[in-house]
Design a protein around this motif. Structure first.
Motif, PDB file in Angstrom:
ATOM      1  N   MET A   1      10.644   3.530   2.394  1.00  0.00           N
ATOM      2  CA  MET A   1       9.617   2.786   2.729  1.00  0.00           C
ATOM      3  C   MET A   1       8.327   3.858   2.651  1.00  0.00           C
ATOM      4  O   MET A   1       8.405   5.145   2.680  1.00  0.00           O
ATOM      5  CB  MET A   1       9.646   2.312   3.908  1.00  0.00           C
ATOM      6  CG  MET A   1       8.371   1.574   4.673  1.00  0.00           C
ATOM      7  SD  MET A   1       8.438   1.111   6.233  1.00  0.00           S
ATOM      8  CE  MET A   1       9.779   0.077   6.234  1.00  0.00           C
ATOM      9  N   HIS A   2       7.318   3.336   2.153  1.00  0.00           N
ATOM     10  CA  HIS A   2       6.060   4.462   1.768  1.00  0.00           C
ATOM     11  C   HIS A   2       5.684   4.774   3.086  1.00  0.00           C
ATOM     12  O   HIS A   2       5.544   3.933   4.135  1.00  0.00           O
ATOM     13  CB  HIS A   2       5.195   3.377   1.045  1.00  0.00           C
ATOM     14  CG  HIS A   2       3.805   4.341   0.598  1.00  0.00           C
ATOM     15  ND1 HIS A   2       2.962   4.945   1.390  1.00  0.00           N
ATOM     16  CD2 HIS A   2       3.484   4.762  -0.644  1.00  0.00           C
ATOM     17  CE1 HIS A   2       1.996   5.526   0.602  1.00  0.00           C
ATOM     18  NE2 HIS A   2       2.544   5.451  -0.643  1.00  0.00           N
ATOM     19  N   PRO A   3       5.222   6.133   3.081  1.00  0.00           N
ATOM     20  CA  PRO A   3       4.875   6.769   4.348  1.00  0.00           C
ATOM     21  C   PRO A   3       3.644   6.039   5.174  1.00  0.00           C
ATOM     22  O   PRO A   3       3.811   5.799   6.393  1.00  0.00           O
ATOM     23  CB  PRO A   3       4.396   8.116   4.235  1.00  0.00           C
ATOM     24  CG  PRO A   3       5.307   8.275   2.765  1.00  0.00           C
ATOM     25  CD  PRO A   3       5.422   7.146   2.171  1.00  0.00           C
ATOM     26  N   LEU A   4       2.884   5.406   4.293  1.00  0.00           N
ATOM     27  CA  LEU A   4       1.681   4.926   4.983  1.00  0.00           C
ATOM     28  C   LEU A   4       1.932   3.277   5.497  1.00  0.00           C
ATOM     29  O   LEU A   4       1.445   3.086   6.534  1.00  0.00           O
ATOM     30  CB  LEU A   4       0.710   4.386   3.941  1.00  0.00           C
ATOM     31  CG  LEU A   4      -0.405   5.514   3.087  1.00  0.00           C
ATOM     32  CD1 LEU A   4      -1.439   4.896   2.115  1.00  0.00           C
ATOM     33  CD2 LEU A   4      -0.949   6.209   4.446  1.00  0.00           C
ATOM     34  N   VAL A   5       3.319   2.968   5.039  1.00  0.00           N
ATOM     35  CA  VAL A   5       3.609   1.830   5.809  1.00  0.00           C
ATOM     36  C   VAL A   5       4.492   2.083   7.091  1.00  0.00           C
ATOM     37  O   VAL A   5       4.292   1.398   7.869  1.00  0.00           O
ATOM     38  CB  VAL A   5       4.443   0.693   4.832  1.00  0.00           C
ATOM     39  CG1 VAL A   5       5.100  -0.434   5.224  1.00  0.00           C
ATOM     40  CG2 VAL A   5       3.533   0.513   3.713  1.00  0.00           C
ATOM     41  N   SER A   6       5.424   2.928   6.818  1.00  0.00           N
ATOM     42  CA  SER A   6       6.145   3.268   7.739  1.00  0.00           C
ATOM     43  C   SER A   6       5.469   3.741   9.280  1.00  0.00           C
ATOM     44  O   SER A   6       5.774   3.384  10.385  1.00  0.00           O
ATOM     45  CB  SER A   6       7.176   4.429   7.478  1.00  0.00           C
ATOM     46  OG  SER A   6       6.407   5.602   7.160  1.00  0.00           O
ATOM     47  N   ALA A   7       4.185   4.220   8.947  1.00  0.00           N
ATOM     48  CA  ALA A   7       3.276   4.546  10.052  1.00  0.00           C
ATOM     49  C   ALA A   7       2.587   3.522  10.979  1.00  0.00           C
ATOM     50  O   ALA A   7       2.211   3.808  12.053  1.00  0.00           O
ATOM     51  CB  ALA A   7       2.121   5.807   9.492  1.00  0.00           C
ATOM     52  N   LEU A   8       2.946   2.457  10.513  1.00  0.00           N
ATOM     53  CA  LEU A   8       2.258   1.224  10.856  1.00  0.00           C
ATOM     54  C   LEU A   8       3.001   0.485  11.974  1.00  0.00           C
ATOM     55  O   LEU A   8       2.664  -0.453  12.769  1.00  0.00           O
ATOM     56  CB  LEU A   8       1.695   0.134   9.725  1.00  0.00           C
ATOM     57  CG  LEU A   8       0.476   0.708   8.861  1.00  0.00           C
ATOM     58  CD1 LEU A   8       0.275  -0.417   7.769  1.00  0.00           C
ATOM     59  CD2 LEU A   8      -0.618   1.226   9.469  1.00  0.00           C
ATOM     60  N   GLU A   9       4.228   0.914  11.892  1.00  0.00           N
ATOM     61  CA  GLU A   9       5.075   0.063  12.693  1.00  0.00           C
ATOM     62  C   GLU A   9       5.010   0.023  14.335  1.00  0.00           C
ATOM     63  O   GLU A   9       4.317   1.044  14.871  1.00  0.00           O
ATOM     64  CB  GLU A   9       6.624   0.748  12.722  1.00  0.00           C
ATOM     65  CG  GLU A   9       7.723  -0.005  13.537  1.00  0.00           C
ATOM     66  CD  GLU A   9       9.114   0.312  13.136  1.00  0.00           C
ATOM     67  OE1 GLU A   9      10.224  -0.341  13.638  1.00  0.00           O
ATOM     68  OE2 GLU A   9       9.175   1.499  12.630  1.00  0.00           O
ATOM     69  N   GLY A  10       4.806  -1.102  14.933  1.00  0.00           N
ATOM     70  CA  GLY A  10       4.488  -1.224  16.380  1.00  0.00           C
ATOM     71  C   GLY A  10       2.957  -1.054  16.572  1.00  0.00           C
ATOM     72  O   GLY A  10       2.631  -0.693  17.820  1.00  0.00           O
ATOM     73  N   SER A  11       2.150  -1.238  15.623  1.00  0.00           N
ATOM     74  CA  SER A  11       0.926  -0.841  15.845  1.00  0.00           C
ATOM     75  C   SER A  11      -0.149  -1.926  15.499  1.00  0.00           C
ATOM     76  O   SER A  11       0.119  -3.085  15.190  1.00  0.00           O
ATOM     77  CB  SER A  11       0.375   0.334  15.003  1.00  0.00           C
ATOM     78  OG  SER A  11       0.208   0.071  13.564  1.00  0.00           O
ATOM     79  N   LEU A  12      -1.568  -1.545  15.963  1.00  0.00           N
ATOM     80  CA  LEU A  12      -2.333  -2.275  15.837  1.00  0.00           C
ATOM     81  C   LEU A  12      -3.455  -2.018  14.854  1.00  0.00           C
ATOM     82  O   LEU A  12      -3.812  -1.153  14.680  1.00  0.00           O
ATOM     83  CB  LEU A  12      -3.477  -2.612  17.096  1.00  0.00           C
ATOM     84  CG  LEU A  12      -4.661  -3.443  16.930  1.00  0.00           C
ATOM     85  CD1 LEU A  12      -4.197  -4.716  16.923  1.00  0.00           C
ATOM     86  CD2 LEU A  12      -5.457  -3.116  18.134  1.00  0.00           C
ATOM     87  N   ILE A  13      -3.621  -3.193  13.649  1.00  0.00           N
ATOM     88  CA  ILE A  13      -4.450  -3.026  12.591  1.00  0.00           C
ATOM     89  C   ILE A  13      -5.805  -3.756  13.007  1.00  0.00           C
ATOM     90  O   ILE A  13      -5.698  -4.880  13.424  1.00  0.00           O
ATOM     91  CB  ILE A  13      -4.036  -3.276  11.390  1.00  0.00           C
ATOM     92  CG1 ILE A  13      -2.678  -2.644  11.082  1.00  0.00           C
ATOM     93  CG2 ILE A  13      -4.943  -3.181  10.342  1.00  0.00           C
ATOM     94  CD1 ILE A  13      -1.720  -3.271   9.921  1.00  0.00           C
ATOM     95  N   VAL A  14      -7.056  -3.230  12.762  1.00  0.00           N
ATOM     96  CA  VAL A  14      -8.001  -3.896  13.131  1.00  0.00           C
ATOM     97  C   VAL A  14      -9.018  -4.391  11.834  1.00  0.00           C
ATOM     98  O   VAL A  14      -9.391  -3.359  10.890  1.00  0.00           O
ATOM     99  CB  VAL A  14      -9.081  -3.291  14.023  1.00  0.00           C
ATOM    100  CG1 VAL A  14     -10.518  -4.149  14.329  1.00  0.00           C
ATOM    101  CG2 VAL A  14      -8.248  -2.825  15.573  1.00  0.00           C
ATOM    102  N   SER A  15      -9.225  -5.510  11.446  1.00  0.00           N
ATOM    103  CA  SER A  15     -10.018  -6.112  10.529  1.00  0.00           C
ATOM    104  C   SER A  15     -11.653  -5.880  10.809  1.00  0.00           C
ATOM    105  O   SER A  15     -12.130  -6.515  11.723  1.00  0.00           O
ATOM    106  CB  SER A  15      -9.631  -7.531  10.161  1.00  0.00           C
ATOM    107  OG  SER A  15     -10.416  -7.859   8.936  1.00  0.00           O
TER     108      SER A  15
END
Length: 227
Positions: free
Chosen positions: A1-15
């Protein structure tokens, strides 16, 4: 898994987006909004428009998911290869594009677009999908992030009051391990965000409820007027 993707687990992304004609539709304003949500704990931000992407990437230290909306009907989220390459050039860390099975304006299929993008970009891709079929098809192409962004905004599925938890549940069971599931679309409360995560979302995107004061004001105005 790409590191940028794995770092998103369980998190909030804001648009961080503004609609055409609104006072906040300004690249510098969007960059300030992005900086503010980073301070609040956003793991990544989603930015729309080339100048906005450039300004936001300079303002934050978290990954920027870039899109370019062009048009209002059919495929309009980063709709063509030209749009994809421009978003990458603007500085996006993650490229998001329409992941539906609808015809694209340049005549390329999603598979052809993804193949061409991979020749220029080694970062993760995000497919904005509208159904189980489109999401699974995007995952088969190796797209790393599958979003429910367009569920309820095309004829493929009915529009739910909040996030499409039924679709999220189906995708959580059926997506291959090479792709992660991101809930996006009509996540308007913390409880809905928690429900999306509990249903199987790898991460959750919230936009309007955090970064669109015009809509939030209308919600409260309506509630007060109807009370």
């Amino acid at each position: 898994m790409h590191p940028l993707v794995s770092a998103l687990e369980g998190s909030l992304i804001v648009s961080c987006q503004a609609y055409p004609g609104e006072p906040m539709q300004d690249p510098r304003t969007m960059a300030q909004v992005a900086s503010a949500v980073q301070q609040g704990g956003a793991s990544a931000v989603r930015a729309q428009g080339l100048e906005e992407i450039a300004q936001v990437t300079s303002a934050v230290d978290v990954p920027v998911i870039g899109i370019w909306k062009d048009g209002v009907d059919g495929v309009f989220i980063t709709p063509t290869l030209e749009h994809c390459l421009a978003v990458i050039e603007a500085g996006a860390d993650i490229l998001a594009l329409d992941g539906t099975t609808r015809p694209r304006p340049d005549g390329r299929t999603l598979a052809q677009t993804v193949s061409a993008v991979r020749e220029h970009f080694d970062g993760p891709l995000m497919a904005d999908c509208d159904s189980l079929d489109s999401a699974l098809a995007a995952a088969e192409l190796g797209i790393e992030i599958i979003g429910t962004t367009l569920a309820g905004y095309t004829p493929a599925r009915p529009r739910t009051e909040g996030p499409d938890l039924e679709l999220l549940g189906e995708l959580a069971r059926q997506l291959p391990p090479t792709s992660v599931l991101v809930a996006e679309g009509r996540v308007h409360t913390p409880l809905q965000a928690a429900d999306a995560r509990a249903t199987g979302a790898f991460a959750v995107v919230v936009g309007t409820a955090i970064t669109h004061p015009t809509s939030i004001t209308r919600w409260f105005r309506t509630a007060v007027a109807d009370a």
